[in-house]
Motif scaffolding. Sequence first.
Motif, mmCIF file in Angstrom:
data_model
loop_
_atom_site.group_PDB
_atom_site.id
_atom_site.type_symbol
_atom_site.label_atom_id
_atom_site.label_comp_id
_atom_site.label_asym_id
_atom_site.label_seq_id
_atom_site.Cartn_x
_atom_site.Cartn_y
_atom_site.Cartn_z
ATOM 1 N N VAL A 222 0.980 -1.003 -0.016
ATOM 2 C CA VAL A 222 -0.132 0.045 -0.090
ATOM 3 C C VAL A 222 0.860 1.331 -0.064
ATOM 4 O O VAL A 222 0.610 2.243 -0.774
ATOM 5 C CB VAL A 222 -1.066 -0.009 1.246
ATOM 6 C CG1 VAL A 222 -1.893 1.289 1.327
ATOM 7 C CG2 VAL A 222 -1.921 -1.078 1.053
ATOM 8 N N ASP B 232 -6.338 -7.661 -2.309
ATOM 9 C CA ASP B 232 -6.211 -6.287 -1.530
ATOM 10 C C ASP B 232 -6.619 -5.233 -2.380
ATOM 11 O O ASP B 232 -6.817 -4.304 -1.848
ATOM 12 C CB ASP B 232 -4.554 -6.284 -1.261
ATOM 13 C CG ASP B 232 -4.190 -7.195 -0.357
ATOM 14 O OD1 ASP B 232 -5.077 -7.755 0.453
ATOM 15 O OD2 ASP B 232 -3.085 -7.721 -0.301
ATOM 16 N N TYR C 87 -8.916 -2.723 -0.377
ATOM 17 C CA TYR C 87 -8.527 -1.207 -0.168
ATOM 18 C C TYR C 87 -9.783 -0.529 -0.799
ATOM 19 O O TYR C 87 -9.847 0.514 -0.288
ATOM 20 C CB TYR C 87 -7.219 -0.902 -1.105
ATOM 21 C CG TYR C 87 -6.600 0.335 -0.661
ATOM 22 C CD1 TYR C 87 -6.043 0.727 0.399
ATOM 23 C CD2 TYR C 87 -6.619 1.415 -1.584
ATOM 24 C CE1 TYR C 87 -5.335 2.074 0.884
ATOM 25 C CE2 TYR C 87 -6.244 2.621 -1.278
ATOM 26 C CZ TYR C 87 -5.476 2.815 -0.278
ATOM 27 O OH TYR C 87 -5.050 4.332 0.231
ATOM 28 N N THR D 6 -11.994 -0.022 1.796
ATOM 29 C CA THR D 6 -11.869 0.897 2.748
ATOM 30 C C THR D 6 -12.020 2.270 2.424
ATOM 31 O O THR D 6 -12.466 3.552 3.031
ATOM 32 C CB THR D 6 -10.295 0.928 3.178
ATOM 33 O OG1 THR D 6 -9.389 1.411 1.899
ATOM 34 C CG2 THR D 6 -10.026 -0.485 3.603
ATOM 35 N N LEU E 90 -7.758 -0.780 6.796
ATOM 36 C CA LEU E 90 -7.587 -1.726 5.722
ATOM 37 C C LEU E 90 -7.635 -3.355 6.594
ATOM 38 O O LEU E 90 -8.187 -4.344 6.084
ATOM 39 C CB LEU E 90 -6.350 -1.885 5.001
ATOM 40 C CG LEU E 90 -5.794 -2.926 4.144
ATOM 41 C CD1 LEU E 90 -6.795 -2.967 2.982
ATOM 42 C CD2 LEU E 90 -4.337 -2.650 3.637
ATOM 43 N N GLY F 187 -9.493 0.828 -5.740
ATOM 44 C CA GLY F 187 -8.595 0.213 -5.119
ATOM 45 C C GLY F 187 -7.188 0.597 -6.091
ATOM 46 O O GLY F 187 -7.320 0.938 -7.419
#
Length: 227
Positions: free
Chosen positions: A45, A55, A59, A62, A69, A185
């Motif tokens: 990240v 991920d 992300y 989030t 996260l 993301g």
Amino acid sequence: MATFSSPKLARLTPLAQLRAGRLPRRLIQLFVGLTLFGLAMAGFVRSGLGLAPWDVLHYGVTLHTGLSLGTVVILFGFLVLLLWIPLRQMPGLGTIANVIWIGVAADIGLAVIPQADSLPTQLALFAGSLLVNGFGGGLYIGSQLGPGPRDGLMTGLHARTGVSLRLARTGVEVSVLAIGWLLGGIVGFGTLLYAVAIGPVTQLFLRFCIVELRAEHPAEEAPTPAA
């Protein structure tokens, strides 16, 4: 006196995983591996070069919920475990630890790892995170205490539907990547590099990380893990 097999991943039920011996060593290895895996997630990240497919989805969520996260990783881990029920998959101790601890480690990593602010720093952070991710994956897989929830989903689809493992993995990861990208993301060069490199990197470390278990348990060659 118990004998031990060659270092290969064994086919074990959740209860047999706990009875297979060397449990203190395996528990320590499990949590060290999960910690490194979560810290590597935070490193990806902070590099800003792209995330692993799952991920990207985490992300993206989030950005729309305000949750950390790590919290999203934990929530999705439990949601994926619910999908194990119709697939008749049984989680092991390592599976449950994977759901919770990687998210905790990811939030710790985000709190201590600074944002990379130049391309050389981004590349160095991404490369370091890739190695740490592969090593962490090798450690927790090699502890033989159960697969991660996302790995189990793919192997469960393969076992119950007859779809090849490669097709199941590709279908799931392309789907979550697309949804994560639509949610904002981080998709970039690093996403492609991760997809190409993480299997060989993890396999490289895994051969040194598999804990030998009692010989009476049938074993199989170590597979390349899913991200």
